[in-house]
Design a protein around this motif. Structure first.
Motif, PDB file in Angstrom:
ATOM      1  N   ILE A   1      -9.466  -0.755   8.590  1.00 45.74           N
ATOM      2  CA  ILE A   1      -8.426   0.264   8.652  1.00 45.74           C
ATOM      3  C   ILE A   1      -8.544   1.145   9.886  1.00 45.74           C
TER       4      ILE A   1
ATOM      5  N   LEU B   1      -8.289  -1.679  -1.734  1.00 46.08           N
ATOM      6  CA  LEU B   1      -8.516  -1.418  -0.307  1.00 46.08           C
ATOM      7  C   LEU B   1      -9.939  -1.763   0.133  1.00 46.08           C
TER       8      LEU B   1
ATOM      9  N   LEU C   1       0.850  -1.183   0.000  1.00 43.17           N
ATOM     10  CA  LEU C   1       0.000   0.000   0.000  1.00 43.17           C
ATOM     11  C   LEU C   1       0.885   1.232   0.000  1.00 43.17           C
TER      12      LEU C   1
ATOM     13  N   SER D   1     -11.171  -3.621   3.505  1.00 45.53           N
ATOM     14  CA  SER D   1     -10.088  -3.667   4.500  1.00 45.53           C
ATOM     15  C   SER D   1     -10.526  -3.043   5.810  1.00 45.53           C
TER      16      SER D   1
ATOM     17  N   LEU E   1      -3.470   3.500   8.048  1.00 38.84           N
ATOM     18  CA  LEU E   1      -3.211   4.197   6.797  1.00 38.84           C
ATOM     19  C   LEU E   1      -2.978   5.680   7.028  1.00 38.84           C
TER      20      LEU E   1
END
Length: 154
Positions: free
Chosen positions: A64, A59, A3, A62, A18
């Motif tokens: 996160i 993504l 990523l 996901s 992230l």
């Protein structure tokens, strides 16, 4: 799975932490500064600037954790149940608003206490690559929020 700048190993229950730059496709990153802010040329007409805002479909789904500032949309005086998460204070008030890949629509059904939302926070939940058009902005991502956490910049 790789990523952006950092490399993460994904397991079913692992939460990816992230940064906002991670939401931008590699092909668009040259249109953002080192802080993940769109490089805006104020000398040209805003409507004629190049369109950015692509999403990263890999993504989708996901779990996160991402830091950001809250722009409340739905809720009451005690709890916010839907809000926009943005990378910097005052986004969506400025013209132009951030591109769709730098605004996340967050649904937080259990409600987040209003007093927790004035400073930068972490939102944890499942990321979806879903467009939401709101009167304030268009978003490229949605988070089904499960947790709000205090921001630590360590």
């Amino acid at each position: 799975m790789t990523l952006g700048v950092a490399s993460f190993t994904t397991h079913a229950e692992e939460t990816l932490t992230l940064d906002w730059i991670d939401l931008i496709p590699e092909s668009e990153r040259n249109q953002f500064d080192s802080y993940g802010m769109p490089a805006v040329d104020h000398s040209t007409d805003v409507m004629k600037q190049s369109k950015v805002g692509g999403i990263r479909p890999e993504l989708n789904g996901s779990k996160i954790k991402i830091p950001g500032f809250v722009i409340p949309l739905e809720g009451d005086e005690n709890n916010v149940t839907e809000f926009l998460l943005v990378p910097y204070f005052g986004a969506c008030i400025h013209v132009p608003p951030p591109p769709p890949n730098q605004i996340i629509y967050v649904r937080f059904p259990k409600g987040a206490p209003v007093q927790q939302l004035w400073d930068v926070i972490y939102v944890i939940g499942t990321l979806k690559t879903e467009t939401v058009s709101h009167e304030l902005a268009e978003t490229g991502y949605v988070i089904e929020g499960t947790e709000i956490a205090e921001y630590d910049d360590l």
